[in-house]
Design an enzyme around this catalytic site. Sequence first.
Site, PDB file in Angstrom:
ATOM      1  N   ASP A 116       0.898  -1.229   0.021  1.00  0.00           N
ATOM      2  CA  ASP A 116      -0.112   0.147   0.076  1.00  0.00           C
ATOM      3  C   ASP A 116       0.768   1.751   0.201  1.00  0.00           C
ATOM      4  O   ASP A 116       1.878   1.044   0.390  1.00  0.00           O
ATOM      5  CB  ASP A 116      -0.532  -0.150   0.990  1.00  0.00           C
ATOM      6  CG  ASP A 116      -2.119  -0.843   1.174  1.00  0.00           C
ATOM      7  OD1 ASP A 116      -2.160  -2.233   0.299  1.00  0.00           O
ATOM      8  OD2 ASP A 116      -2.754  -0.824   2.127  1.00  0.00           O
ATOM      9  N   HIS A 171       3.612  -2.408   3.152  1.00  0.00           N
ATOM     10  CA  HIS A 171       3.895  -0.775   2.684  1.00  0.00           C
ATOM     11  C   HIS A 171       5.342  -0.816   1.440  1.00  0.00           C
ATOM     12  O   HIS A 171       6.424  -0.647   1.922  1.00  0.00           O
ATOM     13  CB  HIS A 171       3.688  -0.309   3.568  1.00  0.00           C
ATOM     14  CG  HIS A 171       2.652   0.732   4.552  1.00  0.00           C
ATOM     15  ND1 HIS A 171       1.819  -0.374   5.405  1.00  0.00           N
ATOM     16  CD2 HIS A 171       1.324   1.148   4.010  1.00  0.00           C
ATOM     17  CE1 HIS A 171       1.188  -0.347   5.750  1.00  0.00           C
ATOM     18  NE2 HIS A 171       0.625   0.583   4.981  1.00  0.00           N
TER      19      HIS A 171
HETATM   20 ZN   LIG Z   1      -2.514   3.239   3.325  1.00  0.00          ZN
END
Ligand SMILES: [Zn+2]
Length: 283
Positions: free
Chosen positions: A93, A251
């Site tokens: 993400d 991430h």
């Molecule tokens: Zn996010």
Amino acid sequence: MRRAGGALLSLALLLAAGCAVTPAMAPKPPVVSVVDPPPLTPVVESTPPPAPPSPPLSPPEPKASWFVEGHWGPVYTDDAEAKERKVAVLTFDDGPSPEYTNLVLDTLKARGARAIFFVNGQAAQHPELIKRILAEGHLVGNHTMTHEDLRSLSRAEQYEQIAGLNDAVRAITGEQPHWFRAPFGSFNDDTLAILAELGMQLLNWSHGSGDWMDVHDGYKDPAILIHDVLAETPRNASMTPLHPGSIILFHDTLRHTAEALPKIMDGLQEKGYSFVLPEPSQP
Ligand SMILES: [Zn+2]
């Protein structure tokens, strides 16, 4: 930069030169290691049998379709033969990140795994990363333009966040993302109505890696992250355990995640996991 490099090089040369003009010392005999002799020729290596022309030694894994249970996973299959398989979905993400997305892509490529990248509005500034993600078989997902908590927005504002990101991706790839991940996992009925209208599907996560937790100055010990992702018994109640069908949240904007990923993927494979992508559910 070039000048600084040149200065460094000059300094190094000076130092090297300085070494050369120090009073001559008796030449030392070459250091010979007695504990690590050079390798001898292999003792016994049986000739490998000729590869049979067909069939292949290990049959390919059965192809199964995996679907997302609800909005938070895990993924499951109706394929009777594949049901017992341990699979995981890797998701990244908040990118794309000019610093770390390429490293993550390199790691995935080296292991032949596919993943989903849930990107934000800066995708428009990094079309080359979006194109590489797609070219290497991954999916681009929608993570909104500016990563707001959608529950704090009006329906019109939510629409702008989601449709705006679709437009940004479509301008690069010609295609709209199918999968949507809500920032912070936060959504409401307006979000679901907008996704239905746009023909998209919400995909949050069932296993938070915790790569965003206990981060100091933008970094944490990759060993902790590796442990937490692979742990079937989490360290504390705020962590989720690894489980078959895990949709794992990472991430690709974090250095420690990029650094930990090779060992995480190797560890998952040692535990018998393979990496899959979900298919859209039938409407
Ligand atoms: Zn996010």
